[in-house]
Design an enzyme around this catalytic site. Sequence first.
Site, PDB file in Angstrom:
ATOM      1  N   SER A 149       0.840  -1.194   0.000  1.00  0.00           N
ATOM      2  CA  SER A 149       0.000   0.000   0.000  1.00  0.00           C
ATOM      3  C   SER A 149       0.876   1.244   0.000  1.00  0.00           C
ATOM      4  CB  SER A 149      -0.929  -0.045   1.219  1.00  0.00           C
ATOM      5  OG  SER A 149      -1.752   1.087   1.260  1.00  0.00           O
ATOM      6  N   TYR A 165      -5.109   7.425  -6.572  1.00  0.00           N
ATOM      7  CA  TYR A 165      -4.096   6.635  -5.856  1.00  0.00           C
ATOM      8  C   TYR A 165      -4.494   6.498  -4.379  1.00  0.00           C
ATOM      9  CZ  TYR A 165       0.620   5.029  -4.540  1.00  0.00           C
ATOM     10  OH  TYR A 165       1.691   4.304  -4.077  1.00  0.00           O
ATOM     11  N   LYS A 169      -5.571   2.852  -2.761  1.00  0.00           N
ATOM     12  CA  LYS A 169      -4.758   2.254  -1.695  1.00  0.00           C
ATOM     13  C   LYS A 169      -5.575   2.089  -0.412  1.00  0.00           C
ATOM     14  CE  LYS A 169      -0.755   1.606  -3.784  1.00  0.00           C
ATOM     15  NZ  LYS A 169      -0.309   0.246  -4.103  1.00  0.00           N
TER      16      LYS A 169
HETATM   17  N1  NAP Z   1       8.213   4.206  -4.668  1.00  0.00           N
HETATM   18  C1  NAP Z   1       7.587   4.734  -3.611  1.00  0.00           C
HETATM   19  O1  NAP Z   1       8.021   5.735  -3.014  1.00  0.00           O
HETATM   20  C2  NAP Z   1       6.321   4.105  -3.113  1.00  0.00           C
HETATM   21  C3  NAP Z   1       5.695   4.700  -1.996  1.00  0.00           C
HETATM   22  C4  NAP Z   1       4.533   4.137  -1.499  1.00  0.00           C
HETATM   23  C5  NAP Z   1       4.006   3.002  -2.076  1.00  0.00           C
HETATM   24  N2  NAP Z   1       4.627   2.440  -3.157  1.00  0.00           N
HETATM   25  C6  NAP Z   1       4.017   1.234  -3.710  1.00  0.00           C
HETATM   26  O2  NAP Z   1       5.025   0.237  -3.905  1.00  0.00           O
HETATM   27  C7  NAP Z   1       4.666  -0.610  -5.008  1.00  0.00           C
HETATM   28  C8  NAP Z   1       5.813  -0.706  -5.995  1.00  0.00           C
HETATM   29  O3  NAP Z   1       6.114   0.601  -6.437  1.00  0.00           O
HETATM   30  P1  NAP Z   1       7.485   0.986  -7.156  1.00  0.00           P
HETATM   31  O4  NAP Z   1       7.838   2.323  -6.641  1.00  0.00           O
HETATM   32  O5  NAP Z   1       8.448  -0.132  -7.096  1.00  0.00           O
HETATM   33  O6  NAP Z   1       6.916   1.211  -8.634  1.00  0.00           O
HETATM   34  P2  NAP Z   1       7.559   0.947 -10.081  1.00  0.00           P
HETATM   35  O7  NAP Z   1       9.013   1.112 -10.045  1.00  0.00           O
HETATM   36  O8  NAP Z   1       6.753   1.788 -10.998  1.00  0.00           O
HETATM   37  O9  NAP Z   1       7.214  -0.592 -10.327  1.00  0.00           O
HETATM   38  C9  NAP Z   1       5.897  -1.001 -10.480  1.00  0.00           C
HETATM   39  C10 NAP Z   1       5.874  -2.427 -10.952  1.00  0.00           C
HETATM   40  O10 NAP Z   1       4.516  -2.789 -11.181  1.00  0.00           O
HETATM   41  C11 NAP Z   1       4.353  -3.255 -12.508  1.00  0.00           C
HETATM   42  N3  NAP Z   1       3.048  -2.896 -13.007  1.00  0.00           N
HETATM   43  C12 NAP Z   1       2.483  -1.668 -13.077  1.00  0.00           C
HETATM   44  N4  NAP Z   1       1.301  -1.727 -13.685  1.00  0.00           N
HETATM   45  C13 NAP Z   1       1.097  -3.028 -13.995  1.00  0.00           C
HETATM   46  C14 NAP Z   1       0.041  -3.713 -14.639  1.00  0.00           C
HETATM   47  N5  NAP Z   1      -1.039  -3.092 -15.129  1.00  0.00           N
HETATM   48  N6  NAP Z   1       0.163  -5.053 -14.808  1.00  0.00           N
HETATM   49  C15 NAP Z   1       1.254  -5.719 -14.357  1.00  0.00           C
HETATM   50  N7  NAP Z   1       2.277  -5.121 -13.738  1.00  0.00           N
HETATM   51  C16 NAP Z   1       2.196  -3.782 -13.562  1.00  0.00           C
HETATM   52  C17 NAP Z   1       5.477  -2.555 -13.277  1.00  0.00           C
HETATM   53  O11 NAP Z   1       5.873  -3.255 -14.441  1.00  0.00           O
HETATM   54  P3  NAP Z   1       5.324  -2.950 -15.923  1.00  0.00           P
HETATM   55  O12 NAP Z   1       5.219  -1.466 -16.070  1.00  0.00           O
HETATM   56  O13 NAP Z   1       6.325  -3.613 -16.807  1.00  0.00           O
HETATM   57  O14 NAP Z   1       3.991  -3.620 -15.953  1.00  0.00           O
HETATM   58  C18 NAP Z   1       6.609  -2.604 -12.265  1.00  0.00           C
HETATM   59  O15 NAP Z   1       7.256  -3.855 -12.309  1.00  0.00           O
HETATM   60  C19 NAP Z   1       3.380  -0.021  -5.590  1.00  0.00           C
HETATM   61  O16 NAP Z   1       2.287  -0.694  -5.033  1.00  0.00           O
HETATM   62  C20 NAP Z   1       3.406   1.424  -5.087  1.00  0.00           C
HETATM   63  O17 NAP Z   1       2.120   1.986  -5.016  1.00  0.00           O
HETATM   64  C21 NAP Z   1       5.761   2.967  -3.700  1.00  0.00           C
END
Ligand code: NAP
Length: 265
Positions: A149, A165, A169
């Site tokens: 989340s 978003y 979440k």
């Molecule tokens: N980074 C932060 O600061 C942060 C903070 C709070 C929460 N989060 C949460 O942490 C999680 C991971 O985030 P991240 O920062 O690592 O993001 P990211 O770098 O954008 O990675 C997201 C991953 O999800 C996949 N994805 C997205 N849409 C998809 C779809 N429709 N079908 C299948 N795969 C999909 C992407 O691959 P493809 O595009 O190749 O599909 C990628 O592998 C998410 O739930 C995000 O909301 C992140």
Amino acid sequence: MTVEVAGAFTGRTALVTGAGRGIGRAVALGLADTGADLILLARSAQQLQATRTALAERGAGRGRVTVIVADLGDQEQRAQAVAVALARGQVQILVNNAATVEPLGATAEVPASDLRWAFEVNVIAPVALATAVLPGMIDAGWGRIVNVSSGIVAHPEAMVRGNAYAATKAALEAHTLNLAAELHGTGVTANVYRPGRVDTAMQEWIRGQDPERIGADLHERFTCFATSDELITPERTAASLLARLGGVQNGAVWDVDDTGGAMDG
Ligand SMILES: NC(=O)c1ccc[n+]([C@@H]2O[C@H](COP(=O)([O-])OP(=O)(O)OC[C@H]3O[C@@H](n4cnc5c(N)ncnc54)[C@H](OP(=O)(O)O)[C@@H]3O)[C@@H](O)[C@H]2O)c1
């Protein structure tokens, strides 16, 4: 806090969505270190392949890693992905990590179709995957579901123009905690994980957007995270998640630092 040791998940199969980059990739690599077999899912075959290569370099055998290229927002692709995953055997660990931060922008200007898409990827897909793997987990008397989340749920007001978003979440967390109550006593747990502010493509993508479209405040906020050195590494947040995965806690909202309510993207 339960600390995982090498071999703790030997013989378990873990499905990690969004495993092609960022937090999902780091979680997959960490799970491989604990001995788990892996199913990696995302849309980008190339990025999944890079994760598979990183796993091989780490010593995870090729036969133990399955790659599924699928768009979780597409009902048909999702169903096929589930069929491929289950044809391989039972899934004992599900990390619903994939998500979209879109649509960003003034709420009144967000088309309903974009909002629907965000709910499809961020809520319906994690629920559908859980639904698919739960019968096997319950039969076996052991299973772990973690839904990734965001601290935004504790502070929805902190991400103006990120309404979809925040709403998705919050829905994901409500689903998880309700499911956890249902699972009480089964040996299967469901928990929420808030990963903190993490240096990933998602953060970079937001910084790269037109401030006029997403709002100057939102743009400034995310730019500030990077320039003020507030972002942590995917590996650090993955370690925090994995440290709790083997425990019996159910229905918890885990935060990367257990500070609770950290504001992040
Ligand atoms: N980074 C932060 O600061 C942060 C903070 C709070 C929460 N989060 C949460 O942490 C999680 C991971 O985030 P991240 O920062 O690592 O993001 P990211 O770098 O954008 O990675 C997201 C991953 O999800 C996949 N994805 C997205 N849409 C998809 C779809 N429709 N079908 C299948 N795969 C999909 C992407 O691959 P493809 O595009 O190749 O599909 C990628 O592998 C998410 O739930 C995000 O909301 C992140």
